[in-house]
Each structure stands twice: as structure tokens, then as C-alpha cells.
Design a protein around this motif. Sequence first.
Motif, mmCIF file in Angstrom:
data_model
loop_
_atom_site.group_PDB
_atom_site.id
_atom_site.type_symbol
_atom_site.label_atom_id
_atom_site.label_comp_id
_atom_site.label_asym_id
_atom_site.label_seq_id
_atom_site.Cartn_x
_atom_site.Cartn_y
_atom_site.Cartn_z
ATOM 1 N N ALA A 241 14.251 -24.611 -29.194
ATOM 2 C CA ALA A 241 15.039 -24.052 -28.093
ATOM 3 C C ALA A 241 16.534 -24.140 -28.369
ATOM 4 O O ALA A 241 17.295 -23.254 -27.961
ATOM 5 N N ALA A 242 16.972 -25.174 -29.069
ATOM 6 C CA ALA A 242 18.401 -25.325 -29.387
ATOM 7 C C ALA A 242 18.898 -24.168 -30.244
ATOM 8 O O ALA A 242 20.006 -23.656 -30.038
ATOM 9 N N VAL A 243 18.092 -23.740 -31.199
ATOM 10 C CA VAL A 243 18.477 -22.594 -32.030
ATOM 11 C C VAL A 243 18.504 -21.325 -31.177
ATOM 12 O O VAL A 243 19.428 -20.520 -31.276
ATOM 13 N N LEU A 244 17.505 -21.165 -30.317
ATOM 14 C CA LEU A 244 17.481 -20.003 -29.432
ATOM 15 C C LEU A 244 18.769 -19.929 -28.617
ATOM 16 O O LEU A 244 19.428 -18.881 -28.567
ATOM 17 N N LEU A 245 19.158 -21.023 -27.977
ATOM 18 C CA LEU A 245 20.333 -20.997 -27.106
ATOM 19 C C LEU A 245 21.631 -20.852 -27.894
ATOM 20 O O LEU A 245 22.606 -20.324 -27.365
ATOM 21 N N THR B 145 16.114 -14.038 -21.839
ATOM 22 C CA THR B 145 15.129 -13.613 -20.845
ATOM 23 C C THR B 145 13.839 -14.402 -21.070
ATOM 24 O O THR B 145 13.678 -15.100 -22.085
ATOM 25 N N ASP B 146 12.907 -14.267 -20.147
ATOM 26 C CA ASP B 146 11.596 -14.890 -20.338
ATOM 27 C C ASP B 146 10.969 -14.415 -21.641
ATOM 28 O O ASP B 146 10.383 -15.206 -22.388
ATOM 29 N N ALA B 147 11.087 -13.120 -21.920
ATOM 30 C CA ALA B 147 10.510 -12.563 -23.149
ATOM 31 C C ALA B 147 11.184 -13.157 -24.387
ATOM 32 O O ALA B 147 10.502 -13.451 -25.378
ATOM 33 N N ASP B 148 12.513 -13.331 -24.344
ATOM 34 C CA ASP B 148 13.218 -13.947 -25.472
ATOM 35 C C ASP B 148 12.704 -15.358 -25.716
ATOM 36 O O ASP B 148 12.466 -15.761 -26.853
ATOM 37 N N ILE B 149 12.547 -16.097 -24.639
ATOM 38 C CA ILE B 149 12.057 -17.482 -24.744
ATOM 39 C C ILE B 149 10.644 -17.490 -25.299
ATOM 40 O O ILE B 149 10.333 -18.247 -26.227
ATOM 41 N N ASP B 150 9.783 -16.653 -24.745
ATOM 42 C CA ASP B 150 8.398 -16.604 -25.217
ATOM 43 C C ASP B 150 8.334 -16.233 -26.690
ATOM 44 O O ASP B 150 7.568 -16.833 -27.452
ATOM 45 N N LEU C 244 5.362 -23.186 -18.803
ATOM 46 C CA LEU C 244 6.202 -22.708 -17.704
ATOM 47 C C LEU C 244 7.360 -23.668 -17.448
ATOM 48 O O LEU C 244 8.482 -23.235 -17.174
ATOM 49 N N ARG C 245 7.100 -24.967 -17.548
ATOM 50 C CA ARG C 245 8.190 -25.936 -17.384
ATOM 51 C C ARG C 245 9.173 -25.843 -18.537
ATOM 52 O O ARG C 245 10.386 -25.983 -18.351
ATOM 53 N N ILE C 246 8.665 -25.591 -19.744
ATOM 54 C CA ILE C 246 9.549 -25.419 -20.908
ATOM 55 C C ILE C 246 10.456 -24.218 -20.677
ATOM 56 O O ILE C 246 11.675 -24.302 -20.884
ATOM 57 N N ARG C 247 9.892 -23.123 -20.229
ATOM 58 C CA ARG C 247 10.690 -21.925 -19.979
ATOM 59 C C ARG C 247 11.750 -22.200 -18.910
ATOM 60 O O ARG C 247 12.905 -21.820 -19.062
ATOM 61 N N ARG C 248 11.358 -22.864 -17.814
ATOM 62 C CA ARG C 248 12.339 -23.197 -16.761
ATOM 63 C C ARG C 248 13.447 -24.087 -17.313
ATOM 64 O O ARG C 248 14.623 -23.916 -16.980
ATOM 65 N N ALA C 249 13.087 -25.028 -18.150
ATOM 66 C CA ALA C 249 14.089 -25.939 -18.722
ATOM 67 C C ALA C 249 15.054 -25.194 -19.639
ATOM 68 O O ALA C 249 16.264 -25.482 -19.643
ATOM 69 N N ILE C 250 14.563 -24.239 -20.395
ATOM 70 C CA ILE C 250 15.447 -23.468 -21.272
ATOM 71 C C ILE C 250 16.418 -22.637 -20.430
ATOM 72 O O ILE C 250 17.616 -22.583 -20.727
#
Length: 156
Positions: A107-111, A118-123, A137-143
Amino acid sequence: MIELRVNRQAQKVDVSPDTPLLWVIRETLGLTGTKFGCGMAQCGACTVHLEGEAVRSCVTPVSRADGKDVTTIEGLSNDLSHPLQQAWIAEDVPQCGYCQSGQIMAAAVLLRENSDPTDADIDDCMTGNICRCGTYLRIRRAIHRAARLKAEGGQK
């Protein structure tokens, strides 16, 4: 002798060049936050940053890190001040917690690359990181929360 910088500290390790980076991190350097999951680069539990990119340390030979920067979960912040760590705590993400360091490192690289995913980017980014407890779902909310924290002036 292989020289690398782990969490901004110079290290010299006397190991075979084909030793997986994961074992150097865990066994030689004693940094146990990075986990062994599958040993085949399919689960993501062993994700670390090599020169800023997410890699699966279980299949990355330490020779690939020679002279380079490696960041583990311990190097993200030493006081839980990183927005992802704050968000993970606020969203109560971990259940068993085993996969979470790899999840956070991915997730750090993503951010870093996308400050407002978006949700799709995270997924798309997180699809290779498996959580056997199903906290996706909690991971997505946290990101999303970490992205907001960064935008509001949080570190890194």
C-alpha cells in the motif's frame, strides 16, 4: 560480502549471493516484521521495498540488493507515525495480523504513486497480497484513510 542499506542503515552480510533477501532480513539482520508466507512470491507476506519498489523478498536473491536501499516494515516509521500505520490502527485492520506488514508495504508504494486511489486502484494494486482472514474491506478503508491523512499533512 554483500553490502546493502536496510532501513537507512549500512549493512554487510556474509551470505551466499543467491540467499533470499527474506532470510537475510529475518535471520541475519534479525528484523522479523517481514513474514514468510508461501516462498513462491504468490501471497505478499514478504513484501519489502527495494529501491522504493515493492518486491517479494522470498524470491529476491540478496545479490539483487547489493549496494541498494531496502525498506522493511520496521523502516516505514519507528513510532507508528506513518499514515498507513495510523490508518491500520484506526480501522482495526488486522485479525491474525500475519500478512499485514506485506499489505502495508504494498500500500505504501500505491500511495506514493497515486495519492488518491479509487477502490479499483486499490484492488488492482493489492490483488497479489493474500489475507487469509479476509480483511480486504478494512484494508481498503485503511488505504483511503491513509490517503486522506497524507493529504492533510501526514508524513511520508
